[in-house]
Design an enzyme around this catalytic site. Sequence first.
Site, short mmCIF file in Angstrom:
data_model
loop_
_atom_site.label_atom_id
_atom_site.label_comp_id
_atom_site.label_asym_id
_atom_site.label_seq_id
_atom_site.Cartn_x
_atom_site.Cartn_y
_atom_site.Cartn_z
N HIS A 185 41.28 44.06 48.78
CA HIS A 185 40.39 45.22 49.29
C HIS A 185 41.58 46.03 49.98
O HIS A 185 42.10 45.57 50.75
CB HIS A 185 39.46 44.26 50.18
CG HIS A 185 38.18 45.50 50.39
ND1 HIS A 185 38.41 46.71 51.29
CD2 HIS A 185 36.92 45.56 50.05
CE1 HIS A 185 37.24 47.32 51.37
NE2 HIS A 185 36.35 46.63 50.62
N ARG A 217 33.98 54.75 53.29
CA ARG A 217 34.65 55.68 52.71
C ARG A 217 33.51 56.29 51.80
O ARG A 217 33.27 57.51 51.66
CB ARG A 217 35.72 55.33 51.65
CG ARG A 217 37.11 55.29 52.23
CD ARG A 217 37.90 54.12 51.35
NE ARG A 217 37.98 53.01 51.30
CZ ARG A 217 37.69 52.21 50.14
NH1 ARG A 217 38.09 52.55 49.10
NH2 ARG A 217 37.31 50.68 50.25
#
Lengths: 260, 635, 271
Positions: free
Chosen positions: B252, B272
């Site tokens: 990740h 994000r």
Amino acid sequence: MGYKAKFRVWRGEGGEGALEDFVVEVNEGEVVLDVIHRLQATQAPDLAVRWNCKAGKCGSCSVEINGKPRLGCMTRMSTFTEYETITVTPMRTFPVIKDLVCDVSFNYQKAREIPSFTPPDNVKPGEYRMQQIDVERSQEFRKCIECFMCNNVCHVIRDHEENKPAFAGPRFLMRIAELDMHPYDVADRKDSAQEEHGLGYCNITKCCTEVCPEHIKITDNALIPMKERVVDRKYDPLVWLGSKIFKRPGSSNPSGSKAG
Amino acid sequence: MDIERHEYDVVVIGAGGAGLRAAIEARQQGKRTAIVCKSLFGKAHTVMAEGGAAAAMGNVNSDDNWMVHFRDTMRGGKFLNNPRMAELHAKESPDRVWELEAWGALFDRTKDGRISQRNFGGHEYPRLAHVGDRTGLELIRTLQQRVVALQQEDERLHGDAEAYIKVFAECTITTLLKQGPARDAGISGAFGYWRETGRLICFDAPAVVLATGGIGKSYVVTSNSWEYTGDGHALALLAGASLINMEFIQFHPTGMVWPPSVRGILVTESVRGDGGVLRNSEGKRFMFDYIPEVFKDKYATTEEEADRWYNDQANNRRPPELLPRDEVARAINSEVKAGRGSPHGGVFLDVSSRLPAAEIIKRLPSMHHQFKELADVDITAEPMEVGPTCHYIMGGVEVEADTGASSVPGLFAAGEVSGGMHGSNRLGGNSLSDLLVFGRRAGAGAAAYVDRLAARPVTPDDVMRAAEIEAVAPLSRAGGENPYEVHHELQRTMNELVGIIRKAEEVKEALEVVTKLKERAAATGAPGGRIYNPGWHLAIDLRNMLLVSDCVARAALIREESRGGHTRDDFPGMSAEWRRKLLVCALTADGEVSVEEKEQPPMRDDLFRLFDRAELSKYVTADELADYDALVKES
Amino acid sequence: MTQTTAGRPPSEPSQRKQRAQIKARTLRTDRWWLAPAITFAALSSFLVYGFWAIFDKSYFIEPYIAPFSSPCLATSCPEGARFLGLAPLGDWWTLPPGFLILGLPAGFRLTCYYYRKGYYRAFWLSPPACGVGEPHKKYTGETRLPLIIQNVHRYFFYGAILIAAVLTWDAVLALRDHEGNWGHVGLGTVILWINVVLIWAYTLSCHSCRHITAGRLNHFSKHPVRYKMWTFVSKLNSRHMLLAWLSMYSVMLADLYVRLVAKGIVNFPLA
Ligand SMILES: Cc1cc2nc3c(=O)[nH]c(=O)nc-3n(C[C@H](O)[C@H](O)[C@H](O)COP(=O)(O)OP(=O)(O)OC[C@H]3O[C@@H](n4cnc5c(N)ncnc54)[C@H](O)[C@@H]3O)c2cc1C
Ligand code: SF4
Ligand code: SF4
Ligand code: FES
Ligand code: FES
């Protein structure tokens, strides 16, 4: 950066045990659980502690640190001075299995005593329509990570083992409130909250709220509103009278059925 | 030593999303079901999932449907996915999410009262059903409460809440029992111990569903918890099943990098999705420099366009921060290597300059809390420091798409422990829906298998005895090697040598270390008694971690290309030839890991046609493209 | 094939069901006794003052009436002090006026969810602080008499609204000078107004009020006006403790101030 900290950890099995002293290294940014793990890896390989996510998300690592219920993984060492002795003990209210690990089955048993979500028969999956403001209250309660520290700290059972059968504890009284406020739940939960799950034992002294790592306002938003809902039903003569006359129980929802 | 014995129709190992959904299904089909898990009930790894569950319900953008979701999934997995699984997943996940709602889940809502959906990397439309940033918790709690509801029903009907479904919490399975040593001998049960007491326990059951999650604990920097020791992968191997895609591990892109003790803990991708941007030490939004060729036309090339996208997704391309995870993770890795990293070796992830403080706290409450409590960082006022962390393994037990059946009769797998669905890289949000879709299918598959059986299988005595001896062995080696040290060495090795960027020599070196560690692990001992003895537990888990690491390293060495969660420094390109090949790990008779190549099952014609030629041409071989052209001409 | 699975046999240690034997009543190292001690002192001082105030006769001087003695409903009150000029109780009531009326606000505060927390902790030590053992052998909480009566809080809330209205009226009257001309603003006026605002804030922040506005509903979206009210009350409610203390002290100070003026101890032009 690192320093040697003084720790006192309760060690024992099945209730018998004592506080044991350790001196252990602590590094920058560490939490109490890190230090307990260091003890495991270096000094006491069979020291039992329950944990899982190490990110405050699973509610496994509940212990008492200097007498206060805390998540080991979310208690930073920087909250203590370097000279302080840090005492770590298992939760008091539940039987201890070993060292810092408790048998928390009380909580699972109570969970099973609360009737589950009961939607009306005629809504199918996918047809649910709920407004954000209508689910927000219950959503707050669903933040619960089931660390059981609220049940642990609640004096009703912490100081009175004999109350355990009659009292679901804040965690599960909150579960009742969550379902009672659910826009689609049709079960009637007010009488049973008082009669079967011991809402009346709570004297709203708010320790559950003080320890909740998710900062859920258990007392203000779940227990007291639930008490008020019970008052509607059980202790409000006007409502009682109204229900006799109009045959509609002191409904928590004037718009008819709860699912309406 | 007496062994506790229980008889069930279906034993589900794992109480995460996949395990619980499988168990619920098996019970709903009338099977007596046991749920066995290493941690307490309701605390499995799934609680940690944050962002959401991907399901093409089209609540936010009505253009969304299963075909778009299917395409996104295949694209994200770089076309290595098992297409049938990706298809089932895309088609069924909306129903699985709605079902949760009928069981009491409270997702965030849209204005018209439906389930709200959010944007996530690699998903074309807002698709993730979510509850703030604690979706996994909602999912597991709902399934847990569904299990309780079924138990209450059984209590009413049979007077015994645990008559048809019972949870064995803090109980670890160490061996799968079979009717005999042959590879295709059927499952006859599972063997393990209670963590709490150290007592041994044996389940007699014709069907076992593995839902044990992943393998992250073989790495130092990981978002995974201690449960992720690859038990299910190893149990399946040892039982004679095979694993596929083990070389593909998702790093990740955004894990915490500081302070050291929380290194690896996840920073959800929703940061994000909700507007957070990545910057290097020079303050540059570097992701614009890393948009790969295959994605060029889907991502914005200027900051202005990227910023417009958050409000107008129809007319703008998405910001490159939302590229699939493997791309972002590699980009961060390169920035740090190039000396443009943050003070603690990551890059900056900033929402503070993008959203008002109150909005951040509302949308990302647990991130706000996590940084405040663990790093003393207020994300509404300053950027976070983030870097890649080992997060998810795409590889796992090779299963039949429709039933979750492995090659061993009676052995099923679902969730992270199964392989194929996500190809070489998983899209965020696709795991939670995967758990529900394939959890249910595996539960149903196991129930159907039990129905077909003429007689209950029996475990031979010597199989039982061997399981018992193996389980208690570390306790008798009290003076043996310290298991914690072996574990640390394995973690370091995997992190450094079979990490995000791989080289042939390094992987070979890792394999040598793993071989040595296997010997050392066999000699580890655990002082102390049987009651809740973590040293003993770790000594047992080491076998699994080492086996799995072995598979990962071997497969990583063989696959000479870079694709999704497997990046070879010495073979940086993606190869259309390799796309057709799966690497299958199995155990030989003498317990060694063997890896074989196998052809990837082809996509059904109707699925194949869902893609356009230009896109396919980036992934597939000329032969396949010719097939495609023929198909199109036909219609 | 379906044999009921046995639970764990009793020989297991977990069946020994014992808590960790720790003798200490608490292992807390902070000053956990401080908060209950302060609460104890503060509530006690209020009680002492209230007891004195009830018997104190100088509760009225134009245009001010001491809140503890308002409304004054008997002929024993000075004419100007009578509520709306009425004396419905006539002259058989000879005890101080506070006796008659203080039951309402006292009952309101006595059954208030916050004060309950305060005095259960500080006076009854049940518990004195979180994680500190309580001294009682038995505990039944609010499940039976007398404490089950706490559930009548809502009625006191209705009463408290009346009292707040009376105090508002008193504050309005304080806008006259001692000869009855409007437009006066003395220190006393300001004090009475601050007090009445705090009393309202406290009263409206009540949990029962929150419940009545919309807390009892399950569909806020269908009752937008009530939802707005609930949102407002909820905001106040999150400060309920603060308001409880502020309004308790403001009413005590306002009362004391009026009495000091009435006794002629405070005596300056702007009083
Ligand atoms: C921090 C984080 C965030 C994530 N966010 C998302 C997201 O937003 N969206 C998304 O789709 N996915 C997300 N994921 C991925 C997803 O959460 C996991 O892939 C998924 O939860 C795996 O579920 P599972 O049911 O396969 O296994 P798990 O939930 O991990 O459960 C494994 C179970 O197996 C048990 N077990 C393991 N070994 C044994 C054994 N030997 N004996 C007995 N029991 C055993 C464990 O006790 C546990 O109960 C995230 C993952 C992480 C780590
Ligand atoms: S407020 Fe009630 S439930 Fe919570 S700790 Fe106090 S007595 Fe227990
Ligand atoms: S309500 Fe809070 S304290 Fe209680 S179990 Fe849940 S998270 Fe823990
Ligand atoms: S380990 Fe999960 S909350 Fe601490
Ligand atoms: S006045 Fe405090 S709760 Fe009602």
